[in-house]
Design a protein around this motif. Structure first.
Motif, PDB file in Angstrom:
ATOM      1  N   ILE A  16       0.839  -1.202   0.000  1.00 12.41           N
ATOM      2  CA  ILE A  16       0.000   0.000   0.000  1.00 12.41           C
ATOM      3  C   ILE A  16       0.873   1.250   0.000  1.00 12.41           C
ATOM      4  O   ILE A  16       0.626   2.207  -0.742  1.00 12.41           O
ATOM      5  N   PHE A  20       0.805   3.637  -3.110  1.00 11.19           N
ATOM      6  CA  PHE A  20       0.296   4.983  -2.837  1.00 11.19           C
ATOM      7  C   PHE A  20       1.292   6.038  -3.292  1.00 11.19           C
ATOM      8  O   PHE A  20       0.923   7.037  -3.922  1.00 11.19           O
ATOM      9  N   ALA A 222      -4.200  -1.453  -4.302  1.00 13.02           N
ATOM     10  CA  ALA A 222      -5.062  -0.593  -3.492  1.00 13.02           C
ATOM     11  C   ALA A 222      -4.419   0.768  -3.248  1.00 13.02           C
ATOM     12  O   ALA A 222      -5.065   1.815  -3.385  1.00 13.02           O
ATOM     13  N   GLY A 223      -3.136   0.763  -2.911  1.00  8.85           N
ATOM     14  CA  GLY A 223      -2.441   2.018  -2.660  1.00  8.85           C
ATOM     15  C   GLY A 223      -2.326   2.875  -3.906  1.00  8.85           C
ATOM     16  O   GLY A 223      -2.442   4.100  -3.838  1.00  8.85           O
ATOM     17  N   VAL A 225      -4.409   2.997  -6.494  1.00 12.85           N
ATOM     18  CA  VAL A 225      -5.709   3.610  -6.796  1.00 12.85           C
ATOM     19  C   VAL A 225      -5.938   4.829  -5.909  1.00 12.85           C
ATOM     20  O   VAL A 225      -6.339   5.903  -6.387  1.00 12.85           O
ATOM     21  N   LEU A 226      -5.641   4.688  -4.622  1.00  8.29           N
ATOM     22  CA  LEU A 226      -5.839   5.790  -3.680  1.00  8.29           C
ATOM     23  C   LEU A 226      -4.915   6.962  -3.997  1.00  8.29           C
ATOM     24  O   LEU A 226      -5.339   8.122  -4.040  1.00  8.29           O
ATOM     25  N   GLY A 227      -3.637   6.649  -4.239  1.00  4.28           N
ATOM     26  CA  GLY A 227      -2.667   7.701  -4.538  1.00  4.28           C
ATOM     27  C   GLY A 227      -2.993   8.450  -5.809  1.00  4.28           C
ATOM     28  O   GLY A 227      -2.858   9.677  -5.872  1.00  4.28           O
ATOM     29  N   ARG A 229      -5.970   8.889  -7.181  1.00  8.10           N
ATOM     30  CA  ARG A 229      -7.142   9.738  -6.979  1.00  8.10           C
ATOM     31  C   ARG A 229      -6.786  11.016  -6.236  1.00  8.10           C
ATOM     32  O   ARG A 229      -7.253  12.099  -6.574  1.00  8.10           O
ATOM     33  N   ILE A 230      -5.943  10.899  -5.231  1.00  4.06           N
ATOM     34  CA  ILE A 230      -5.546  12.078  -4.452  1.00  4.06           C
ATOM     35  C   ILE A 230      -4.689  13.024  -5.284  1.00  4.06           C
ATOM     36  O   ILE A 230      -4.827  14.252  -5.215  1.00  4.06           O
TER      37      ILE A 230
END
Length: 261
Positions: A16, A20, A222-223, A225-227, A229-230
């Motif tokens: 992650i 990220f 998962a990381g 996708v989150l990174g 988006r941010i």
């Protein structure tokens, strides 16, 4: 090596963190994979960490490559050329890496981390540096430069078990002058190929922990996708500088651990 549930959980967390970082600021994040596997997950063998990291980095690069392909940011001809020729360097680098003492290998890796961190700090964002080339048409590929660049980056990728995107992107632009977006997307095809080839070479020698790599990959997805988006709503230039400092600090930490075990 016996893998416990705690190490699998720590592998997900490590994945992650790396995913990220890659999603947030782009290239360079995967260089933290090996230190995390060594000192956070607890793989106390440099060759095992490199082989395991190479598989995770390769798979994650291919996954990110798919997204760039859908956006049309890939030059398959250049990517295939770099991958095929660079395979020579990957095989040589991974073979020499397997024969290199773990302590010496980690010491060289610490120097690489410090160098990458310094470069990330002083070099401007890629789009700022190459903005004037964004609208230039692709010029004729310089095959001599492609061969030299791909073999050298392949060697570094195989020797250290890293993705090497921070080397491959400028190498592609230097030898082919493709647009920055295409260079980034194409580099993921090369990084994925180099990572998988390195992993195969290490796996043949028994230097691979498949379960750790699998959980690292899951965390990385998962990381990432989150990174991603941010990052869409942030100016990442300051974050890159902060991350570059972290890389240098971790590099010195690895060096101290090698010199003063």
């Amino acid at each position: 090596m016996i893998i416990g549930i705690t190490q699998l959980i720590l592998s997900v967390i490590s994945g992650i963190a790396v995913g990220f970082t890659l999603g947030l600021i782009g290239g360079g994040g995967s260089i933290l994979a090996i230190p995390l596997l060594l000192y956070f997950v607890g793989i106390h063998d440099a060759h095992l960490a490199i082989g395991t990291s190479a598989l995770a980095v390769g798979v994650n690069a291919y996954i990110n490559f798919i997204a760039h392909k859908r956006r049309g940011n890939v030059n398959f001809g250049v990517g295939a050329l770099f991958s095929v020729i660079g395979a020579i360097g990957v095989f040589a680098g991974s073979s020499i890496g397997l024969l290199t003492n773990s302590g010496r290998l980690l010491f060289l890796f610490s120097l690489l981390m410090i160098g990458v961190g310094v470069r990330m700090y002083i070099v401007k964002n890629r789009k700022e540096v190459h903005n004037e080339k964004e609208d230039q048409p692709e010029s004729r590929t310089k095959y001599g430069k492609v061969s030299a660049s791909s073999i050298l980056t392949g060697f570094a990728s195989g020797f250290f078990g890293i993705g090497g995107g921070f080397l491959i992107v400028p190498a592609i632009m230097y030898s082919t002058r493709v647009r920055i977006n295409e260079a980034v997307g194409t580099s993921l095809l090369v990084v994925g190929t180099f990572g998988i080839l390195t992993a195969i070479r290490y796996a043949i020698s028994g230097e691979m922990l498949y379960s750790i790599s699998l959980f690292f990959i899951i965390g990385g997805i998962a990381g990432g996708v989150l990174g991603t988006r941010i990052s869409a709503n942030m100016d990442t230039s300051l974050l890159r500088k902060i991350f570059s400092i972290i890389i240098v600090i971790v590099g010195f930490y690895v060096m101290v651990k090698v010199l003063l075990p």
